[in-house]
Design an enzyme around this catalytic site. Structure first.
Site, PDB file in Angstrom:
ATOM      1  N   SER A  44       1.085  -1.242  -0.152  1.00 50.94           N
ATOM      2  CA  SER A  44      -0.001   0.024   0.022  1.00 50.94           C
ATOM      3  C   SER A  44       0.991   1.284   0.150  1.00 50.94           C
ATOM      4  O   SER A  44       2.120   0.915   0.329  1.00 50.94           O
ATOM      5  CB  SER A  44      -0.841  -0.075   1.381  1.00 50.94           C
ATOM      6  OG  SER A  44      -0.134   0.279   2.486  1.00 50.94           O
ATOM      7  N   LEU A 110       2.660  -1.173   5.000  1.00 49.41           N
ATOM      8  CA  LEU A 110       1.926  -0.104   5.320  1.00 49.41           C
ATOM      9  C   LEU A 110       3.324   1.102   5.256  1.00 49.41           C
ATOM     10  O   LEU A 110       4.313   0.848   6.225  1.00 49.41           O
ATOM     11  CB  LEU A 110       1.381  -0.207   6.539  1.00 49.41           C
ATOM     12  CG  LEU A 110       0.687   1.313   7.096  1.00 49.41           C
ATOM     13  CD1 LEU A 110      -0.315   1.619   6.263  1.00 49.41           C
ATOM     14  CD2 LEU A 110       0.280   1.203   8.438  1.00 49.41           C
ATOM     15  N   ILE A 141       7.050  -2.680   7.244  1.00 51.25           N
ATOM     16  CA  ILE A 141       6.753  -1.281   7.200  1.00 51.25           C
ATOM     17  C   ILE A 141       7.658  -0.675   6.254  1.00 51.25           C
ATOM     18  O   ILE A 141       8.883  -0.844   6.083  1.00 51.25           O
ATOM     19  CB  ILE A 141       7.242  -0.566   8.517  1.00 51.25           C
ATOM     20  CG1 ILE A 141       6.571  -1.222   9.844  1.00 51.25           C
ATOM     21  CG2 ILE A 141       7.270   0.986   8.648  1.00 51.25           C
ATOM     22  CD1 ILE A 141       5.198  -0.923  10.272  1.00 51.25           C
ATOM     23  N   LYS A 142       6.897   0.468   5.543  1.00 48.71           N
ATOM     24  CA  LYS A 142       7.870   1.083   4.308  1.00 48.71           C
ATOM     25  C   LYS A 142       8.509   2.274   4.748  1.00 48.71           C
ATOM     26  O   LYS A 142       7.674   3.026   5.411  1.00 48.71           O
ATOM     27  CB  LYS A 142       6.699   1.179   3.112  1.00 48.71           C
ATOM     28  CG  LYS A 142       6.261   0.082   2.246  1.00 48.71           C
ATOM     29  CD  LYS A 142       5.128   0.633   1.350  1.00 48.71           C
ATOM     30  CE  LYS A 142       5.809   0.691  -0.147  1.00 48.71           C
ATOM     31  NZ  LYS A 142       4.442   0.984  -1.153  1.00 48.71           N
ATOM     32  N   VAL A 143       9.483   2.162   4.499  1.00 52.46           N
ATOM     33  CA  VAL A 143      10.433   3.450   4.698  1.00 52.46           C
ATOM     34  C   VAL A 143      11.069   3.737   3.330  1.00 52.46           C
ATOM     35  O   VAL A 143      11.506   3.059   2.720  1.00 52.46           O
ATOM     36  CB  VAL A 143      11.401   3.118   5.851  1.00 52.46           C
ATOM     37  CG1 VAL A 143      12.419   4.192   6.112  1.00 52.46           C
ATOM     38  CG2 VAL A 143      10.932   2.618   6.935  1.00 52.46           C
TER      39      VAL A 143
END
Ligand code: F6P
Ligand code: E4P
Length: 934
Positions: A44, A110, A141-143
C-alpha cells in the site's frame, strides 16, 4: 489451468498486489487472488489509501464509531485507525501463506507518514509505533530510501522489524539501502539476536523512470536535437535496463562473503521488488513492466489493472537476466546523450516524497471533511462567497500553504512562517486552546466561592478585559452567580457609574493585567481598593508570574492569584486564565466550555491541511484580502453576538496593523445599502442559530450580489463562541504571515503611553496640563490639530466639512471618543458613522478612549496610513479624584487623548480633535450632519 499470474512463482518471482481497499477486502477480493492467482503479498502507499478512503463511503461507519467513542481523535489518528484495520485484515488473509512459506513470503506493507521522510528519528519512532500497533509478524513497514531513511532502515532492521524500502530509483541508493540492511542484521547478531525471521524488500520503482526520461527526451526532440534518432530509440527502454542492472548488482551482492556469512546464520535476502509497474504511457504494452522483469528471488507488485492484463495476455519467460548487455548499452547511451540518470533518480525521490505527501494531504483533507460532517453543528460552520479574483488568490494561497506545510509549521513554532523573529516565543495560546493553561478544579472552586457575591468588577485593559466582557455579554452569568462589570477606562463617569451600581461589601474585584503594570488597571485597582475598605479577601488577581501586581496581591492578602502564561500575548489570552477565571466567576463550567471548543481546536490541528483547516483557511482569506486592499474587515453579527467584535477588533488590529500594513477592523458600523461600500472591504457575518438574523442574512445576500466578499460563520449555541476565539486566533496568526508581519508584537502602542506619561508627570509637578491652543474655538467647541495639516474654516461646520472631505477611496474615518461609553453614546456614534459611510462611501471605525488605545490603537498608529480621525474630548464633569495624586481620572483621560493625537499625527494620519466646550455630543452630531450635507 493455473493462472498466468500464479505461474510467476515457477520463475521464482512472487506476485504481490499493489492495492488495498476496505470493500475489496471485505468482499473476499484478496482471498480470491491468493487462492486463484497465488498472490503472496500486498503493498500500500498513501496514494492507494487516498483513493480508498477519500472516495466512497466504505470507511464511514468505522470513522463514525471512532469519533463517537473517542471525540478527541485527530484526523491522522483516524486515518491510521482505518488503515491499520485494512492492513491487519490483509495480513490475516495472508497469514496462511506466511505460515506455509515459513516466513519467506506472505507480507503486507504499510508506509510511514511521508511527512517524516526527512527525519530519521521520527521515521524510526513511527515505524516502531505502527509495528507494535498492527502487531502482525507478516507486516512490513515501508520506509523511503532517502538520505534520512537509510539510517532509519538500519536501526529498524536491528530492532527486528520487517522493512519494505520504498522510492528506490537509482543504483547508488539501492546499494546504500542494501548495506543498511546488512548492518542492521549484523548489529542483531552482535547482540545475540536471531536474524532468520527478518524480512525485507527493496522496492525499485520502474515506470516512473521511463515517464521521467521520456519527458526529457520529448523536450529534446522539440528543439530538433541532432541525436533525435538515438533519443527516440531510448523511449520506454531505460527503466527496465536500470532494473536489470540493479538485479545484477543484487546477484553480486548475495554472492559476497559478507552476505554469505549472514546467510549461513539463516538470514533471508532482501529481495528486489519491482514497484510502479503499472504502465504510465498508454502507447506501451500494459504488461511491459511485468513481462520484462521476471526472475528468481524477486517480487513484482502489480496494481489490479496490470494484474488483470498479465493474467489475460502476459508473457512468461525468464526475462530479468536476458539481454543484460543490451541493458548496459542502453544505460551507456543514456549517459552519452546527457540524460543524466542519477539526477533523474534523485529528482524522482524528491518527487516521490512530495507525491505521497500530496496524497496524504488529500487523504487527511478528506478525513477532515468527513469528520466535520459527522460533528455537524458541534463545529461552527464557515462559508465564503468571494469575488472571482480574490477567490482564485485565496485558493492559490491555500495550495501554496499546503505545499509549504503551514498548518504544521504554525503549531511547530516555525518563526520563518512570519518574520523569523521572536514569534515562536508567543505561541502559548495554542496549548491554551486545548484547556492546558488552566486548572479546572481550581476554577470550579472559584466559581463556588464567587457565588456568595452579588457582583464582580473586572479591572483590566485590552486582552485582559475584552475576552471577559464578550463572555459576560454573550454567555452571561449563570443564575446564582455574580453580575460582572468590566471596567477598562479612565472615564470618570463610567467609573462612577460602576461604583454606584455595586455594593463593595458584596463585590468581588478581579484585577487583570498580564504585565501587572498597565496604568489604567493600576489606577482602578487603587481606587476600588479604597472603596472596598482595603479588604484583600474580596480581591483576586490575574497576572503573569513575577509581575508587580502579583506582588501587590500577595502583600494585600488577595483571596487568590491566578497566574498566566508569559508566552501568551494579551490579545491571545482569552482561553487562558485571563478569560477563564472571569468565566468561572460567572458560574460557567469551564471544563464543559473547553469540551465545546475542542472540535475547533481539532479542526485547526497541525495535520489539517490549510483548505479544510477553518482557522488557516480564514487566515488565508483575511491575508489575501488585505494584501489586495480589502483591509477593512467589517464585522456584522446577529444581535446576541454583538459583543464579539470588541474582542476581535483587538486581535486583528493589534496583531496585524504595523509597518504601514495590516487589517483595520470595522465593528458595530450600521449596515447600509451595498452601493455605499467601496472595494476595500471584507465582510464577516457571525450568526447564532435561533437569533433574529433574517435582516443580516438579507444584507449579506445583497452584498454578495453586489460583488462584495462575504464570509459567513454560524454558531449553533452561544456557548460555541469559544470556538470562534480559537479559530480567529489561528486565522490572525496566519493572516499575519500572509501580510508579512509579526502578529505577536505591538510596536506602536508604547509611544502613546510615553506621551501620556510625560503630560501626567508634568501635571503632577505643576498642577496643570501643558497649555494648548486651539486653531479655532467658538465657546461651544474648540478644534485642535497639527498646525501643518491645513486645518481651516471660519466655523465648526466648515472645519468638520474640510476634514471629512479628506478621505478618498480605500481610506477610513475613525471616531475616537474620550467620553463615557454607554448605550446612548454608542448609539450616537453609530449614527455619525452611518452618515459618513453614506456621504463619503468610506469605512468608519469608532473607539472609546482609553479602551481602544490598548486594542485597535496599534493599527491606527502602525497600520495603513489611510485613517482620517476625529477625536472627541470634553472636560469631564463631575470628575473622580485619584487618591494620593494631583491628577484626577478626567485629567488622565484628557492627557491620554492628547498623547494619542500627537502620535497619530506623527505617523502621518490625518487628525482633528473636537473638544466639546458648551456643546454636547448631540450638538456635535448636528454639526457633523450639516458638514456632510453638500
Ligand atoms: O494585560 P496588560 O499587561 O495590562 O495589558 C493590557 C493590554 O495593553 C496592551 O499591552 C496594549 O497597551 C495590550 O496588548 C494588552 O492586551
Ligand atoms: O509499493 C508500491 C509502490 O508504492 C507503487 O508501486 C508505486 O506505484 P506508482 O508509481 O504507480 O504510484
Amino acid at each position: 489451468m493455473a493462472s498466468r499470474v500464479r505461474k510467476l512463482h515457477d520463475f521464482g518471482q512472487a506476485p504481490w498486489l499493489d492495492f488495498v481497499d476496505r470493500r475489496f477486502l471485505k468482499e473476499g477480493g484478496l482471498q480470491r487472488l491468493v487462492e486463484e492467482d497465488g498472490v503472496t503479498g500486498v503493498t500500500s502507499n498513501p496514494s492507494i489509501f487516498e483513493k480508498a478512503i477519500a472516495h466512497g463511503d466504505a470507511y464511514d461507519a468505522q470513522l463514525l464509531a471512532l469519533l463517537q467513542s473517542r471525540p478527541g481523535t485527530s484526523i491522522t489518528q483516524a486515518y491510521e485507525a482505518l488503515a491499520v484495520q485494512d492492513i491487519q485484515d490483509a495480513a490475516d488473509t495472508l497469514q496462511p501463506v506466511y505460515e506455509r512459506l515459513n516466513g519467506t513470503d506472505g507480507y503486507v506493507s504499510l508506509e510511514v507518514s511521508p511527512y517524516l521522510a526527512e527525519s530519521t528519528e521520527e521515521t524510526v519512532a513511527e515505524a516502531q509505533r505502527l509495528w507494535r500497533q498492527i502487531d502482525r509478524p507478516n507486516l512490513m513497514i515501508k520506509v523511503p530510501g532517502t538520505q534520512a531513511g537509510v539510517p532509519a532502515i538500519r536501526q529498524l532492521i536491528e530492532d527486528g522489524i520487517n522493512i519494505n524500502v520504498t522510492l528506490l530509483f537509482g543504483q547508488q541508493s539501492y546499494a546504500a539501502v542494501a548495506m543498511a540492511f546488512v548492518e542492521g542484521l549484523e548489529a542483531r547478531l552482535a547482540q545475540g539476536q536471531p536474524i532468520d525471521r527478518i524480512a525485507s524488500v527493496a522496492s525499485f520503482f520502474v515506470s516512473r523512470i521511463d515517464a521521467a526520461i521520456d519527458r526529457k527526451i520529448a523536450e529534446r526532440l522539440k528543439s530538433a536535437d541532432a541525436e533525435a534518432e538515438a533519443l527516440t530509440g531510448l523511449r520506454g527502454q531505460v527503466a527496465i535496463a536500470n532494473a536489470k542492472l540493479a538485479y545484477q548488482w543484487y546477484l553480486g551482492f548475495v554472492a559476497s562473503e559478507r552476505w554469505q556469512a549472514l546467510a549461513e546464520r539463516g538470514a533471508m535476502p532482501q529481495r528486489l521488488l519491482w514497484a510502479s509497474t503499472g504502465t504510465k504511457d498508454p502507447s506501451y504494452p500494459d504488461t511491459l513492466y511485468v513481462d520484462n522483469l521476471i526472475g528468481p528471488e524477486t517480487v513484482n507488485t502489480l496494481p489490479p489493472k496490470t494484474m488483470d492484463a498479465f493474467r489475460d495476455h502476459g508473457t512468461l519467460a525468464p526475462s530479468l537476466t536476458a539481454e543484460v548487455e543490451s541493458a548496459r548499452r542502453i544505460l551507456r547511451e543514456v549517459d552519452r546523450l546527457g540524460l543524466d540518470l542519477p539526477a533523474v533518480a534523485d529528482e524522482l525521490v524528491r518527487d516521490g516524497v512530495k507525491q505521497f505527501a500530496d496524497a496524504a494531504d488529500a487523504l487527511l483533507g478528506a478525513v477532515a471533511a468527513k469528520r466535520s460532517a459527522i460533528v455537524g453543528d458541534g463545529l461552527n460552520s464557515m462559508h465564503e462567497a468571494l469575488p472571482r479574483e480574490l477567490d482564485e488568490a485565496v485558493e492559490a494561497r491555500l495550495e501554496r500553504m499546503r505545499q509549504e506545510s503551514w498548518s504544521r509549521r504554525l503549531w511547530a513554532g516555525d518563526a520563518t512562517l512570519w518574520t523569523g523573529g521572536e514569534e515562536a516565543k508567543w505561541l502559548g495560546w495554542l496549548a491554551a486552546g486545548k484547556g492546558e493553561q488552566i486548572d479546572p478544579e481550581a476554577l470550579k472552586a472559584l466559581g463556588a466561592q464567587a457565588a456568595q457575591y452579588r457582583s464582580a468588577v473586572l479591572l483590566g485593559m485590552g486582552g485582559s478585559s475584552l475576552g471577559p466582557e464578550v463572555l459576560a455579554e454573550i454567555v452571561g452569568p449563570r443564575s446564582g452567580s455574580p453580575m460582572i462589570h468590566v471596567l477598562d477606562t479612565t472615564d470618570p463617569k463610567q467609573i462612577a457609574a460602576v461604583a454606584a451600581a455595586i455594593d463593595p461589601e458584596h463585590t468581588l474585584f478581579i484585577v487583570a493585567s498580564k504585565s501587572g503594570s498597565t496604568m489604567e488597571p493600576e489606577l482602578l485597582r487603587a481606587y476600588f481598593w479604597n472603596l472596598a475598605g482595603q479588604d484583600g479577601s474580596r480581591f483576586i488577581a490575574i497576572t503573569d508570574p513575577g509581575s508587580r501586581l502579583a506582588k501587590i496581591a500577595h502583600d494585600h492578602g488577595y483571596a487568590g492569584v491566578f497566574l498566566g502564561d508569559p508566552t501568551i500575548g494579551g490579545r491571545y489570552s482569552v482561553l487562558s486564565v485571563f478569560g477563564m477565571v472571569p468565566a468561572a466567576v460567572m458560574g460557567m463550567d469551564v471544563a464543559e466550555f473547553f469540551a465545546r471548543v475542542a472540535p475547533m481546536v481539532q479542526s485547526c490541528a497541525p495535520d489539517a491541511p490549510p483548505a479544510v483547516n477553518p482557522g488557516v483557511r480564514l487566515g488565508a482569506i483575511l491575508g489575501e484580502a488585505a494584501n489586495r486592499g480589502r483591509d477593512k474587515v467589517t464585522v456584522l453579527t446577529s444581535p446576541a453576538l454583538r459583543a464579539f467584535g470588541a474582542w476581535l477588533e483587538q486581535l486583528l488590529a493589534e496583531s496585524t496593523g504595523k509597518q504601514g500594513r495590516g487589517i483595520v477592523p470595522v465593528d458595530l458600523e450600521p449596515p447600509v445599502p451595498p452601493a455605499h461600500y467601496g472595494s476595500d472591504r471584507l465582510f464577516v457575518l457571525l450568526s447564532l442559530s435561533g437569533d433574529d438574523h433574517a435582516r443580516l442574512d438579507a444584507h449579506a445576500d445583497a452584498l454578495v450580489t453586489a460583488g462584495q466578499p462575504v464570509v459567513r460563520i454560524a454558531l449553533s449555541s452561544k456557548e460555541m463562541i469559544g470556538q470562534e476565539f480559537f479559530r480567529w486566533e489561528i486565522a490572525t496568526a496566519v493572516a499575519g504571515a500572509v501580510i508579512g508581519i509579526d502578529p505577536f508584537d505591538q510596536p506602536d502602542v508604547e509611544d502613546a503611553k510615553i506621551r501620556t506619561r510625560v503630560l501626567i508627570d508634568a501635571y503632577e509637578a505643576t498642577g496643570s496640563l501643558a497649555p494648548e491652543t486651539p486653531f479655532f474655538e467658538d465657546g461651544r467647541v474648540a478644534f485642535f490639530g497639527p498646525a501643518d495639516r491645513g486645518h481651516s474654516g471660519d466655523n465648526a461646520v466648515q472645519i468638520l466639512r474640510t476634514h471629512l472631505a479628506r478621505p478618498g477611496p480605500g481610506d477610513y474615518v475613525g471616531f475616537l471618543l474620550y467620553v463615557e461609553r454607554n448605550p446612548a453614546n454608542e448609539a450616537l456614534v453609530a449614527r455619525m458613522r452611518e452618515r459618513v459611510v453614506k456621504a463619503r462611501h468610506v469605512a468608519t471605525v469608532a473607539g472609546f478612549g482609553p479602551r481602544f488605545l490598548h486594542s485597535t490603537g496599534q493599527a491606527y498608529k502602525g497600520g495603513p496610513r489611510s485613517g482620517v480621525f476625529l477625536e472627541i474630548t470634553r472636560t469631564p464633569d463631575p470628575d473622580v479624584p485619584i487618591l494620593g495624586r494631583k491628577a484626577s481620572f478626567g485629567t488622565v483621560q484628557l492627557a491620554q487623548a492628547r498623547g494619542d493625537l500627537d502620535v497619530l499625527a506623527s505617523r502621518g494620519q490625518r487628525v482633528l480633535r473636537a473638544h466639546l466646550q458648551s456643546a454636547s455630543l448631540s450638538d456635535l452630531e448636528e454639526l457633523l450632519d450639516e458638514a456632510l450635507r453638500n
